[in-house]
Enzyme design. Structure first.
Site, PDB file in Angstrom:
ATOM      1  N   ASP A  47       0.834  -1.204   0.000  1.00  0.00           N
ATOM      2  CA  ASP A  47       0.000   0.000   0.000  1.00  0.00           C
ATOM      3  C   ASP A  47       0.874   1.261   0.000  1.00  0.00           C
ATOM      4  OD1 ASP A  47       0.887  -0.103   2.589  1.00  0.00           O
ATOM      5  OD2 ASP A  47      -1.107   0.083   3.508  1.00  0.00           O
ATOM      6  N   SER A  48       2.202   1.069   0.018  1.00  0.00           N
ATOM      7  CA  SER A  48       3.113   2.209  -0.197  1.00  0.00           C
ATOM      8  C   SER A  48       2.833   2.846  -1.555  1.00  0.00           C
ATOM      9  CB  SER A  48       4.577   1.752  -0.127  1.00  0.00           C
ATOM     10  OG  SER A  48       4.801   0.617  -0.939  1.00  0.00           O
ATOM     11  N   ASP A  86      -1.097  -6.402  -0.206  1.00  0.00           N
ATOM     12  CA  ASP A  86      -1.202  -5.695   1.081  1.00  0.00           C
ATOM     13  C   ASP A  86      -2.670  -5.375   1.378  1.00  0.00           C
ATOM     14  OD1 ASP A  86       0.267  -4.788   3.181  1.00  0.00           O
ATOM     15  OD2 ASP A  86       1.151  -3.067   2.129  1.00  0.00           O
ATOM     16  N   LYS A 116      -0.924  -9.594   3.227  1.00  0.00           N
ATOM     17  CA  LYS A 116      -0.132  -9.070   4.350  1.00  0.00           C
ATOM     18  C   LYS A 116      -0.989  -8.089   5.125  1.00  0.00           C
ATOM     19  CE  LYS A 116       3.283  -5.748   3.809  1.00  0.00           C
ATOM     20  NZ  LYS A 116       2.855  -4.686   4.717  1.00  0.00           N
ATOM     21  N   GLU A 118      -0.916  -5.448   8.880  1.00  0.00           N
ATOM     22  CA  GLU A 118      -0.077  -4.860   9.927  1.00  0.00           C
ATOM     23  C   GLU A 118      -0.647  -5.135  11.319  1.00  0.00           C
ATOM     24  OE1 GLU A 118       0.471  -0.694   9.074  1.00  0.00           O
ATOM     25  OE2 GLU A 118       1.244  -1.100   7.059  1.00  0.00           O
ATOM     26  N   GLU A 185       9.764  -3.829  10.483  1.00  0.00           N
ATOM     27  CA  GLU A 185      10.190  -2.536   9.921  1.00  0.00           C
ATOM     28  C   GLU A 185      10.742  -1.596  10.998  1.00  0.00           C
ATOM     29  OE1 GLU A 185       7.371  -0.783   7.240  1.00  0.00           O
ATOM     30  OE2 GLU A 185       8.475   1.109   7.110  1.00  0.00           O
TER      31      GLU A 185
HETATM   32  O1  KIV Z   1       3.568  -1.138   1.586  1.00  0.00           O
HETATM   33  C1  KIV Z   1       4.763  -1.464   1.573  1.00  0.00           C
HETATM   34  O2  KIV Z   1       5.493  -1.252   0.602  1.00  0.00           O
HETATM   35  C2  KIV Z   1       5.286  -2.124   2.761  1.00  0.00           C
HETATM   36  C3  KIV Z   1       6.786  -2.192   2.870  1.00  0.00           C
HETATM   37  C4  KIV Z   1       7.272  -0.958   3.517  1.00  0.00           C
HETATM   38  C5  KIV Z   1       7.214  -3.409   3.582  1.00  0.00           C
HETATM   39  O3  KIV Z   1       4.567  -2.519   3.605  1.00  0.00           O
END
Ligand code: KIV
Length: 282
Positions: A47-48, A86, A116, A118, A185
């Site tokens: 989600d970056s 994500d 994934k 968090e 992280e």
């Molecule tokens: O969203 C992302 O790119 C991430 C990385 C920082 C691991 O979660």
């Protein structure tokens, strides 16, 4: 590992065999193709993308629709890497049934292999329920960007012994809940090593030192495509942005000077056809 499709069993095995896992982000088809060709083990559609592709200030505004759109594009380009989708903020934070449904959407509609999310101890029941539904989960602890404001910003985590111990507890809770691996992280390097030693599943670090089971970086950071800010833990392997700007400037100049396109980049028409056409149009 990556001349065939990477599985979650391969990822777990890598830790047993002491092989470092290589993970990088991709958000579209060309970057999916390049990550595949480079032979990375795991591709994260993170989600970056909210920041490095959409120009948002953080990841909070990223939606399920954004993620599905980008995951689909990456999946089309990636043959061998394990693809991680994500889960965006609030797609798993409300109720467990909603979390399972959204994890299922990322897999069914997006086509990723695993998801994934968090969170540590607090999200272990959610992880366990998603895993029970048949969807492999990668955890993400330490600095969790979706809740960065609650953590006091994008800062290193686990500074004092109590906070560091909490991160080890988070890792153990994720393993217990059935996560197949986790991202760690922005923590001190010695804590990275302790977390990796505390669990049997792979711990993939980003700003967690070298004594973890693999590394992940945001590709746009690593190649200097996004350089609004460069976190301490990012190594820029190239600086691609000036190269692209230079190409665009050259293009602009050549268009304005009429030196592009030349005959090499144009389609020709037989003289006879041109003559005929001129007669028709008078
Ligand atoms: O969203 C992302 O790119 C991430 C990385 C920082 C691991 O979660």
């Amino acid at each position: 590992m990556s001349n065939k499709k990477v599985t979650i069993q391969d990822v777990k095995q890598a830790k047993k065999e002491n092989r470092k896992l290589v993970m990088a982000t991709a958000y579209d088809y060309p970057f999916g193709l390049m990550a595949d060709e480079a032979g990375v083990d795991i591709v994260l559609v993170g989600d970056s993308l909210g920041m490095v592709v959409m120009g948002l200030d953080g990841t909070v505004e990223v939606t399920m629709e954004h993620m599905i759109h980008h995951i689909k594009a990456v999946v089309r380009g990636c043959k061998n890497p394990l693809i991680v989708g994500d889960m965006p903020f609030m797609s798993y934070n409300t109720t467990i049934p909603e979390a399972i449904a959204n994890a299922g959407r990322l897999m069914k509609e997006g086509g990723c292999d695993v998801v994934k999310l968090e969170g540590g101890v607090d999200f272990a029941p959610t992880v366990a329920a998603i895993v029970k539904a048949g969807i492999p989960v990668q955890g993400h602890i330490g600095l969790t960007p979706q809740t960065a404001s609650a953590l006091g910003g994008f800062k290193m985590q686990g500074k004092d012994a109590r906070a560091a111990k909490q991160i080890i507890d988070d890792a153990r809770a994720l393993e217990e809940a059935g996560a197949f691996s986790m991202i760690l992280e922005a923590v001190p390097a010695p804590l990275g090593q302790l977390v990796a030693e505390a669990v049997e599943i792979p711990v993939i670090g980003i700003g967690a030192g070298s004594k973890v089971d693999g590394q992940v970086l945001v590709t746009h950071d690593m190649i200097g495509l996004f350089d609004k800010f460069v976190p301490k833990f990012v190594k820029q392997y190239t600086k691609i942005r000036p190269t692209i700007i230079e190409a665009l400037k050259n293009y602009k100049q050549e268009v304005q000077q009429e030196s592009f396109p030349t005959a090499d980049h144009s389609f020709s028409m037989p003289e006879k056809t041109l003559e005929e056409l001129k007669k028709i149009i008078g």
